[in-house]
Design a protein around this motif. Structure first.
Motif, mmCIF file in Angstrom:
data_model
loop_
_atom_site.group_PDB
_atom_site.id
_atom_site.type_symbol
_atom_site.label_atom_id
_atom_site.label_comp_id
_atom_site.label_asym_id
_atom_site.label_seq_id
_atom_site.Cartn_x
_atom_site.Cartn_y
_atom_site.Cartn_z
ATOM 1 N N VAL A 167 -6.430 1.526 3.207
ATOM 2 C CA VAL A 167 -5.424 0.512 2.670
ATOM 3 C C VAL A 167 -6.419 -0.666 2.139
ATOM 4 O O VAL A 167 -7.323 -1.013 2.952
ATOM 5 C CB VAL A 167 -4.528 -0.067 3.768
ATOM 6 C CG1 VAL A 167 -3.939 -1.374 3.331
ATOM 7 C CG2 VAL A 167 -3.610 0.949 4.340
ATOM 8 N N LYS A 168 -6.380 -1.132 1.199
ATOM 9 C CA LYS A 168 -7.095 -2.339 0.744
ATOM 10 C C LYS A 168 -6.616 -3.570 1.133
ATOM 11 O O LYS A 168 -5.511 -3.786 1.408
ATOM 12 C CB LYS A 168 -7.178 -2.246 -1.000
ATOM 13 C CG LYS A 168 -7.674 -0.825 -1.492
ATOM 14 C CD LYS A 168 -7.965 -1.059 -2.799
ATOM 15 C CE LYS A 168 -6.682 -0.973 -3.823
ATOM 16 N NZ LYS A 168 -6.190 0.209 -3.935
ATOM 17 N N TYR A 184 -4.834 -6.331 -3.903
ATOM 18 C CA TYR A 184 -3.653 -5.908 -4.418
ATOM 19 C C TYR A 184 -3.190 -7.159 -5.466
ATOM 20 O O TYR A 184 -2.383 -6.818 -6.681
ATOM 21 C CB TYR A 184 -2.396 -5.668 -3.599
ATOM 22 C CG TYR A 184 -2.727 -4.306 -2.845
ATOM 23 C CD1 TYR A 184 -1.991 -3.233 -3.765
ATOM 24 C CD2 TYR A 184 -3.542 -3.886 -1.926
ATOM 25 C CE1 TYR A 184 -2.235 -1.921 -3.142
ATOM 26 C CE2 TYR A 184 -3.582 -2.824 -1.524
ATOM 27 C CZ TYR A 184 -3.124 -1.725 -2.225
ATOM 28 O OH TYR A 184 -3.212 -0.463 -1.754
ATOM 29 N N PRO A 226 0.780 -1.005 -0.113
ATOM 30 C CA PRO A 226 -0.082 -0.094 -0.091
ATOM 31 C C PRO A 226 0.630 1.257 -0.215
ATOM 32 O O PRO A 226 2.222 1.447 0.651
ATOM 33 C CB PRO A 226 -0.861 -0.202 1.363
ATOM 34 C CG PRO A 226 -0.773 -1.509 1.855
ATOM 35 C CD PRO A 226 0.597 -2.078 1.126
ATOM 36 N N GLU A 248 -2.328 5.717 1.294
ATOM 37 C CA GLU A 248 -3.439 4.829 1.595
ATOM 38 C C GLU A 248 -3.170 4.344 3.169
ATOM 39 O O GLU A 248 -4.342 4.254 3.719
ATOM 40 C CB GLU A 248 -3.125 3.632 0.831
ATOM 41 C CG GLU A 248 -3.599 4.098 -0.598
ATOM 42 C CD GLU A 248 -3.443 2.796 -1.434
ATOM 43 O OE1 GLU A 248 -4.272 2.816 -2.471
ATOM 44 O OE2 GLU A 248 -2.512 1.713 -1.332
ATOM 45 N N VAL A 249 -1.986 4.416 3.648
ATOM 46 C CA VAL A 249 -1.892 3.947 5.212
ATOM 47 C C VAL A 249 -2.185 5.098 6.029
ATOM 48 O O VAL A 249 -3.091 4.911 7.069
ATOM 49 C CB VAL A 249 -0.235 3.551 5.573
ATOM 50 C CG1 VAL A 249 -0.051 3.180 6.979
ATOM 51 C CG2 VAL A 249 -0.098 2.191 4.879
ATOM 52 N N LYS A 294 -5.173 -7.460 1.280
ATOM 53 C CA LYS A 294 -4.133 -7.779 0.295
ATOM 54 C C LYS A 294 -4.435 -8.526 -0.814
ATOM 55 O O LYS A 294 -3.987 -8.241 -2.030
ATOM 56 C CB LYS A 294 -3.110 -8.851 1.348
ATOM 57 C CG LYS A 294 -1.900 -9.251 0.467
ATOM 58 C CD LYS A 294 -1.220 -10.171 1.550
ATOM 59 C CE LYS A 294 0.255 -10.433 0.960
ATOM 60 N NZ LYS A 294 0.910 -11.212 1.847
#
Length: 251
Positions: free
Chosen positions: A141-142, A147, A131, A135-136, A144
C-alpha cells in the motif's frame, strides 16, 4: 449469493459505497479473518467463491444457480488451489481476482443504470483513490499522498519509471497518456512511445498496459515481460532491464 437483500445502488455515490463495503469485507477475509477464511476453503468441497457484501462482511459459498446471474460472479473454485501453493501466494491470487470482481460489479451497476462518460470517469476516480485489495494483502500500500499526486514533476523515463500520470491518476494499473496541455517535449515523447515496441516481446505500445523504461538503454518494456508490477516500480530509483543488468554483472 447474498442471503439478505441489499439496496440496489443507482447513483455514482451509491455504487461507490457498495464497492467500498464489499471491499472492506473482502479485506477482512484475507487479513484479520484469514484463519477462518482458510478453513472454509476446503479443497474437498465443490467449487467455492469468496463474496464481499455491501455491509462490510464476507462469505465463502457456492456460486448462484441462476444463469445468467443477477450480478457478475467472483472467481470460481478458489478452494481447489489452496493446498497447491504457498498460503501467501494463494491469498495474493484470491486478492487479484477479488479486485477484478469488485470492478466488474461496480461497472455492472454503471451499465445497468446508464451511467454516462463523466459518471463512469468519476466512479473510477473515486475507486482509484483506494488501494487495491492486492496491495493491502501483499503490504504494498502506497502512502495516501502518492495516490493523490504521483510524479508531479520530472520526466517519465528518468524518474517515475511508470507512465506519465493523466488527470485521472490511473497509473496504479495502466499506462496513461499525458494531458493535452503538457509541454511540447512531452508531446514528442508521447509520439515516440506510440511507435515503441517492447524490448522483450516486440509487441507494440498499448495505452491499456503498464510499461516501464530502462534507465540505462532507455528501452521500454511491458511490466509483465520483465516481472515488474506498478507497485514494485514505485520503489525502484533506477531501473535496469534484464539485458543491462547482465551486462553490468559481466563487467
Amino acid at each position: 449469493m447474498e442471503g439478505v437483500p441489499h439496496p440496489i445502488p443507482r447513483t455514482v455515490e451509491e455504487v461507490f459505497n457498495d464497492f467500498r463495503g464489499r471491499r472492506s469485507g473482502l479485506i477482512k477475509a484475507l487479513t484479520t479473518d484469514v484463519d477462518k477464511f482458510y478453513q472454509q476453503c476446503d479443497p474437498e468441497k465443490e467449487n467455492l467463491c469468496l463474496y464481499g457484501l455491501p455491509n462490510e462482511t464476507w462469505e465463502v459459498n457456492l456460486p448462484v444457480e441462476e444463469v445468467p446471474p443477477e450480478l457478475p460472479e467472483p472467481a470460481l473454485g478458489i478452494n481447489f488451489a489452496r493446498d497447491g501453493m504457498q498460503e501467501k501466494d494463494w491469498l495474493s491470487l484470491v486478492a487479484v481476482h477479488s479486485d477484478s470482481w469488485l470492478l466488474a460489479v461496480a461497472f455492472y451497476f454503471g451499465a445497468r443504470f446508464a451511467f454516462g462518460k463523466n459518471e463512469r470517469k468519476r466512479l473510477y476516480r473515486m475507486i482509484n483513490e483506494l488501494p487495491t485489495i492486492f496491495e493491502v494483502v501483499t503490504g504494498n500500500v502506497k502512502p495516501k499522498e502518492q495516490y493523490a499526486n504521483h510524479n508531479s514533476s520530472g520526466k517519465s523515463k528518468s524518474s517515475a519509471k511508470v507512465s506519465r500520470p493523466s488527470e485521472s491518476e490511473s497509473k496504479v494499473v495502466k499506462m496513461s497518456l499525458p494531458p493535452k496541455d503538457e509541454e511540447e517535449s512531452g508531446e514528442d515523447e508521447e509520439d515516440d512511445e506510440q511507435g515503441a515496441t517492447c524490448g522483450a516481446c516486440g509487441d507494440s505500445y498499448g495505452t491499456d498496459e503498464f510499461w516501464i523504461c530502462c534507465d540505462i538503454c532507455e528501452r521500454w518494456f511491458h511490466g509483465k515481460c520483465v516481472k515488474i508490477t506498478p507497485a514494485k516500480a514505485e520503489h525502484i530509483k533506477q531501473y535496469k532491464c534484464p539485458s543491462c543488468s547482465s551486462k553490468r554483472a559481466r563487467v
